[in-house]
Design a protein around this motif. Structure first.
Motif, PDB file in Angstrom:
ATOM      1  N   UNK A 169       0.259  -1.273   0.142  1.00 21.13           N
ATOM      2  CA  UNK A 169      -0.242  -0.359   0.029  1.00 21.13           C
ATOM      3  C   UNK A 169       0.713   1.080   0.070  1.00 21.13           C
ATOM      4  N   UNK A 170       2.095   1.350   0.156  1.00 21.13           N
ATOM      5  CA  UNK A 170       3.548   2.644  -0.762  1.00 21.13           C
ATOM      6  C   UNK A 170       2.414   3.144  -1.196  1.00 21.13           C
ATOM      7  N   UNK A 171       2.205   2.543  -2.569  1.00 24.96           N
ATOM      8  CA  UNK A 171       1.623   3.963  -3.242  1.00 24.96           C
ATOM      9  C   UNK A 171       0.781   4.048  -3.575  1.00 24.96           C
ATOM     10  N   UNK A 172      -0.444   3.275  -3.088  1.00 26.63           N
ATOM     11  CA  UNK A 172      -1.840   4.031  -3.123  1.00 26.63           C
ATOM     12  C   UNK A 172      -1.971   5.196  -1.701  1.00 26.63           C
ATOM     13  N   UNK A 173      -1.576   4.801  -0.211  1.00 26.15           N
ATOM     14  CA  UNK A 173      -0.628   5.913   0.079  1.00 26.15           C
ATOM     15  C   UNK A 173      -0.560   7.199  -0.251  1.00 26.15           C
ATOM     16  N   UNK A 174       1.074   7.414  -1.220  1.00 31.76           N
ATOM     17  CA  UNK A 174       1.448   8.165  -1.525  1.00 31.76           C
ATOM     18  C   UNK A 174       0.036   8.926  -1.776  1.00 31.76           C
ATOM     19  N   UNK A 175      -1.289   7.899  -3.141  1.00 31.98           N
ATOM     20  CA  UNK A 175      -1.921   8.640  -4.121  1.00 31.98           C
ATOM     21  C   UNK A 175      -2.611   9.734  -3.295  1.00 31.98           C
ATOM     22  N   UNK A 176      -3.062   9.207  -2.194  1.00 34.85           N
ATOM     23  CA  UNK A 176      -3.861   9.463  -1.411  1.00 34.85           C
ATOM     24  C   UNK A 176      -3.409  11.023  -0.817  1.00 34.85           C
ATOM     25  N   UNK A 212      -8.721   5.171   3.042  1.00 33.30           N
ATOM     26  CA  UNK A 212      -9.723   4.168   2.937  1.00 33.30           C
ATOM     27  C   UNK A 212      -9.555   3.181   4.195  1.00 33.30           C
ATOM     28  N   UNK A 213      -8.165   2.774   4.613  1.00 31.54           N
ATOM     29  CA  UNK A 213      -7.811   1.922   5.584  1.00 31.54           C
ATOM     30  C   UNK A 213      -7.824   2.495   7.078  1.00 31.54           C
TER      31      UNK A 213
END
Length: 340
Positions: free
Chosen positions: A272-279, A287-288
């Motif tokens: 989820x490294x990329x997802x958190x950067x995106x957020x 959403x986590x």
């Protein structure tokens, strides 16, 4: 595709090399080649059925290489019909039935009842051969207007059930019969499997008949409709991923079958490294979220990981567009998942 052989102009038909429009008959020709030594007449019937099927698949012979292939196969059939007819004991239907029953008892039943369960690839091959033989048997019986005996259909029903369970795999088997294999008895593998099978508190749809071995990925498949093969592939992917991280923890986890939460956290951070950067870049709240009850934290982490991998597995070319995957995860699946 074919080579001239012998004075009679016979051809050797390679079951693995058939025209692309006739690829469905390749397994039938393979079985014909396998059984020819033990029963030439059955091999002929398999090839004859393959020829009939080829005519239905490409009736105009418009596919590349199809006219030559059909001609070669027909020439062989004309010759084999004469040479094998003398060896027929009763009728083609009866001979096919006897051969199928003999094959089932000698190869499939013997392997199933064997104490050695390691030769799973051989058993899977016998299942496939059995399916082809029954297909040919049904075609022959239909031609001769003869019913397939109930004992043959019952035997093949068991084969079909095994085929549904004993699916091909890359590194880890998935079916119930694999529980005694050495790799599945490895404590770290068992720890990961146990953790993934923790579906306590998850709301299954009304009317769903829950099986004993269902896990989080099965729940997500039931809720969101992920493809079966994708679920199988990502289950194996996740099992190996978590196990590899689990065994590298220091101090080493206890030998008891419990997945180290540190391993789950490491895998989750990496995925989820990329997802958190995106957020963060868009100023969006992730959403986590984790439950208050500590005993449910690991389950929630694993569910997020499973959901991410299943979406990634379905995404095909979108795998190369991380922002699109983050958008899909954030706006669709994660929201639906949290609301459930």
């Amino acid at each position: 595709m074919s080579q001239t052989a012998g004075k009679l102009g016979m051809v050797t038909l390679d079951s693995e090399v058939v025209p692309s429009s006739l690829v469905e008959i390749a397994p039938i020709l393979r079985v014909a080649n396998e059984v020819e030594a033990s029963n030439p007449r059955v091999a002929y019937l398999c090839r004859f059925y393959a020829f009939e099927k080829a005519c239905k698949l490409d009736p105009t012979s418009s596919g590349r290489g199809v006219p030559q292939f059909k001609t070669a196969l027909l020439q062989r059939l004309e010759h084999e019909n004469e040479t094998t007819l003398a060896g027929r004991q009763q009728s083609d239907a009866r001979d096919m039935q006897n051969f199928y029953q003999h094959y089932y008892k000698r190869y499939i039943q013997a392997l199933v009842n064997s104490t050695n369960k390691d030769d799973r690839a051989q058993l899977r091959k016998e299942y496939q051969t059995s399916s082809v033989l029954l297909e040919v048997l049904k075609a022959v019986n239909q031609t001769e207007d003869v019913e397939v005996p109930d004992e043959v259909l019952e035997a093949h029903t068991k084969v079909e059930e095994k085929i549904q369970i004993d699916v091909p795999y890359n590194n880890l088997p998935h079916d119930p019969d694999s529980q005694n294999l050495a790799i599945t008895r490895f404590p770290k593998i068992q720890a990961t499997v146990t953790a993934l099978c923790n579906t306590r508190g998850l709301p299954w749809p009304a009317g769903h008949e829950k099986k004993l071995d269902e896990d989080m990925l099965d729940w997500l498949q039931t809720m969101f409709g992920f493809q079966k093969d994708n679920v199988v592939n990502q289950r194996e992917n996740l099992l190996l991923l978590l196990t590899n991280v689990h065994i590298r923890q220091f101090p080493r986890p206890e030998q008891q079958p419990k997945l180290d939460d540190r391993a789950v956290t490491i895998v989750m951070k990496k995925l989820f490294k990329t997802y958190k950067k995106w957020c963060k870049y868009l100023g969006r709240k992730s959403s986590l979220w984790m439950p208050v009850i500590q005993q449910e934290v690991q389950q929630r982490k694993l569910l997020y990981i499973c959901l991410h991998l299943l979406i990634w597995g379905e995404a095909a070319n979108l795998r190369f567009m991380p922002a699109c995957l983050c958008y899909i995860y954030h706006h669709r699946r994660a929201c639906e998942f949290n609301s459930s």
